[in-house]
Write a protein that holds these residues in place. Sequence first.
Motif, PDB file in Angstrom:
ATOM      1  N   SER A   1      30.312  22.441 -95.399  1.00  0.00           N
ATOM      2  CA  SER A   1      29.155  21.731 -95.902  1.00  0.00           C
ATOM      3  C   SER A   1      28.682  20.961 -94.727  1.00  0.00           C
ATOM      4  O   SER A   1      29.274  20.362 -93.849  1.00  0.00           O
ATOM      5  N   ALA A   2      27.229  20.783 -94.941  1.00  0.00           N
ATOM      6  CA  ALA A   2      26.438  19.894 -93.969  1.00  0.00           C
ATOM      7  C   ALA A   2      26.229  18.473 -94.398  1.00  0.00           C
ATOM      8  O   ALA A   2      25.643  17.697 -93.834  1.00  0.00           O
ATOM      9  N   GLU A   3      26.859  18.159 -95.639  1.00  0.00           N
ATOM     10  CA  GLU A   3      26.452  17.050 -96.227  1.00  0.00           C
ATOM     11  C   GLU A   3      27.052  15.859 -95.602  1.00  0.00           C
ATOM     12  O   GLU A   3      26.432  14.685 -95.536  1.00  0.00           O
ATOM     13  N   PRO A   4      28.476  16.088 -94.963  1.00  0.00           N
ATOM     14  CA  PRO A   4      28.907  14.947 -93.898  1.00  0.00           C
ATOM     15  C   PRO A   4      28.113  14.462 -92.833  1.00  0.00           C
ATOM     16  O   PRO A   4      27.794  13.200 -92.679  1.00  0.00           O
ATOM     17  N   GLY A   5      27.334  15.540 -92.473  1.00  0.00           N
ATOM     18  CA  GLY A   5      26.517  15.220 -91.172  1.00  0.00           C
ATOM     19  C   GLY A   5      25.074  14.649 -91.679  1.00  0.00           C
ATOM     20  O   GLY A   5      24.774  13.422 -91.034  1.00  0.00           O
ATOM     21  N   ARG A   6      24.491  14.854 -92.797  1.00  0.00           N
ATOM     22  CA  ARG A   6      23.460  14.202 -93.108  1.00  0.00           C
ATOM     23  C   ARG A   6      23.704  12.898 -93.766  1.00  0.00           C
ATOM     24  O   ARG A   6      22.778  11.818 -93.396  1.00  0.00           O
ATOM     25  N   ALA A   7      24.861  12.587 -94.438  1.00  0.00           N
ATOM     26  CA  ALA A   7      25.226  11.315 -94.565  1.00  0.00           C
ATOM     27  C   ALA A   7      25.273  10.346 -93.467  1.00  0.00           C
ATOM     28  O   ALA A   7      24.988   9.115 -93.447  1.00  0.00           O
ATOM     29  N   LEU A   8      25.974  10.964 -92.591  1.00  0.00           N
ATOM     30  CA  LEU A   8      26.447   9.988 -91.346  1.00  0.00           C
ATOM     31  C   LEU A   8      25.031   9.816 -90.659  1.00  0.00           C
ATOM     32  O   LEU A   8      24.555   8.730 -89.980  1.00  0.00           O
ATOM     33  N   ALA A   9      24.097  10.900 -90.449  1.00  0.00           N
ATOM     34  CA  ALA A   9      22.620  10.650 -89.930  1.00  0.00           C
ATOM     35  C   ALA A   9      21.917   9.573 -90.562  1.00  0.00           C
ATOM     36  O   ALA A   9      21.363   8.685 -89.973  1.00  0.00           O
ATOM     37  N   ALA A  10      22.107   9.551 -92.082  1.00  0.00           N
ATOM     38  CA  ALA A  10      21.534   8.378 -92.665  1.00  0.00           C
ATOM     39  C   ALA A  10      22.016   6.997 -92.192  1.00  0.00           C
ATOM     40  O   ALA A  10      21.138   5.984 -92.004  1.00  0.00           O
ATOM     41  N   LEU A  11      23.301   6.808 -92.104  1.00  0.00           N
ATOM     42  CA  LEU A  11      23.950   5.704 -91.738  1.00  0.00           C
ATOM     43  C   LEU A  11      23.276   5.240 -90.272  1.00  0.00           C
ATOM     44  O   LEU A  11      23.058   4.046 -90.148  1.00  0.00           O
ATOM     45  N   TYR A  12      23.205   6.220 -89.506  1.00  0.00           N
ATOM     46  CA  TYR A  12      22.852   5.926 -88.047  1.00  0.00           C
ATOM     47  C   TYR A  12      21.387   5.848 -87.939  1.00  0.00           C
ATOM     48  O   TYR A  12      20.963   4.877 -86.945  1.00  0.00           O
ATOM     49  N   ALA A  13      20.673   6.206 -88.948  1.00  0.00           N
ATOM     50  CA  ALA A  13      19.370   5.875 -88.813  1.00  0.00           C
ATOM     51  C   ALA A  13      18.756   4.699 -89.305  1.00  0.00           C
ATOM     52  O   ALA A  13      17.640   4.179 -88.882  1.00  0.00           O
ATOM     53  N   GLY A  14      19.547   4.001 -89.917  1.00  0.00           N
ATOM     54  CA  GLY A  14      19.301   2.559 -90.128  1.00  0.00           C
ATOM     55  C   GLY A  14      19.315   1.552 -89.120  1.00  0.00           C
ATOM     56  O   GLY A  14      19.613   1.610 -88.305  1.00  0.00           O
ATOM     57  N   GLU A  15      18.353   0.334 -89.535  1.00  0.00           N
ATOM     58  CA  GLU A  15      18.314  -0.513 -88.583  1.00  0.00           C
ATOM     59  C   GLU A  15      19.220  -1.774 -88.788  1.00  0.00           C
ATOM     60  O   GLU A  15      19.456  -2.638 -87.792  1.00  0.00           O
ATOM     61  N   ARG A  16      19.715  -1.989 -89.868  1.00  0.00           N
ATOM     62  CA  ARG A  16      20.505  -3.227 -90.182  1.00  0.00           C
ATOM     63  C   ARG A  16      21.968  -2.983 -89.521  1.00  0.00           C
ATOM     64  O   ARG A  16      22.343  -1.732 -89.497  1.00  0.00           O
ATOM     65  N   PRO A  17      22.679  -3.888 -89.143  1.00  0.00           N
ATOM     66  CA  PRO A  17      24.178  -3.738 -88.923  1.00  0.00           C
ATOM     67  C   PRO A  17      24.984  -3.159 -89.721  1.00  0.00           C
ATOM     68  O   PRO A  17      24.736  -3.304 -90.987  1.00  0.00           O
TER      69      PRO A  17
END
Length: 363
Positions: A285-301
């Motif tokens: 599944s590509a879902e773990p990658g998408r979810a991790l990308a969303a976390l990494y894309a945020g600006e807050r710590p």
Amino acid sequence: MSATNMTNVPGTEQATDDAVGARPPADLLRWSQDTVRPALRAAVDTLPRPVRDIAAYHLGWLDEHGKATEAATGKAVRPALALLAAEAVGGTPQAAVPSAVAVELAHNFSLLHDDVMDGDVTRRHRPTAWAVFGTAPAILTGDALLTLALDVLAAAGGPAARSMRILAAAVQELVRGQAEDLAFERREEVSLDECRRMAEGKTGALMGCAAALGAVAADGSLEQVRQLRGFGEHLGLAFQFVDDLLGIWGDPAATGKPVYSDLKSRKKTLPVVATLCGSTKQGGSAEPGRALAALYAGERPLSEADLRRAAALIDEAGARDWSQASADDLLRRALGHLRAARPEPRAAAELATLAGLLTRRDH
């Protein structure tokens, strides 16, 4: 069984054959430290006073007030590679002491600068040099260590010019890898091939250099130097795969850094990039990658809950197992280069067992 007939992974059990008198890895690292320390201290003592004290702090010899201490020091892995490579081509470890000192100085130059660039405030269980003495003094100390590394090789005589060029080329590769690592932090997308090439420069080049310098110092043949460099380069990349795992799941008591430290700084390490690219599971599944990308894309710590989720996503994507499997494959390749160098049996055994230690650390 001969120490040079090593084929399975971890694959280093055969290399500890009692018939060749191979020492266990812990003893090897202690021997490397004891062999190199006097010459390393003598070299550092030649530095100007301000940077000398900062270097001594970083190396674990002084505290922040300039008083002698017994803080944690580096494991002397790269010096061990140089010393054992000299033995592998039929020389003595003493012949490679200047090479071992030079590569350890260059390694610590990179650590001082790396801590500044990454903003790391802890190394070897205590504050980093820049956190104690300031950014500019730490950078200058790193510069001084690199210059000193070349001076140590020049003063050793013999194949000094060749050794200096080998070290200089490795440092250029290290700088390339570090520059790419920094650039990746500003990019949304990084390919796995790009990340692997970055790691080859950042870690593999200096380990390959260490083995090559040891072989050169002991008058190894051109083919032996080439093969031992290949051994070190593949071992260095394997080491980086495992080190990236430790940057996520490593025990702080062993690593000297907080758990999830690489995730907290949103570093694009090999398992992270593999997850983002979805490159670890056939048909996964590509879902773990998408979810991790969303976390990494945020600006807050990232919160502790975010960090735990990020680590779980990497595991779910199969990147944790893939990273260790990649390290195992690179170890096989490294041992192939070691065999091709036709090394002396005991040195071959000890290089192989050291390689096994570096690629199967607890995490």
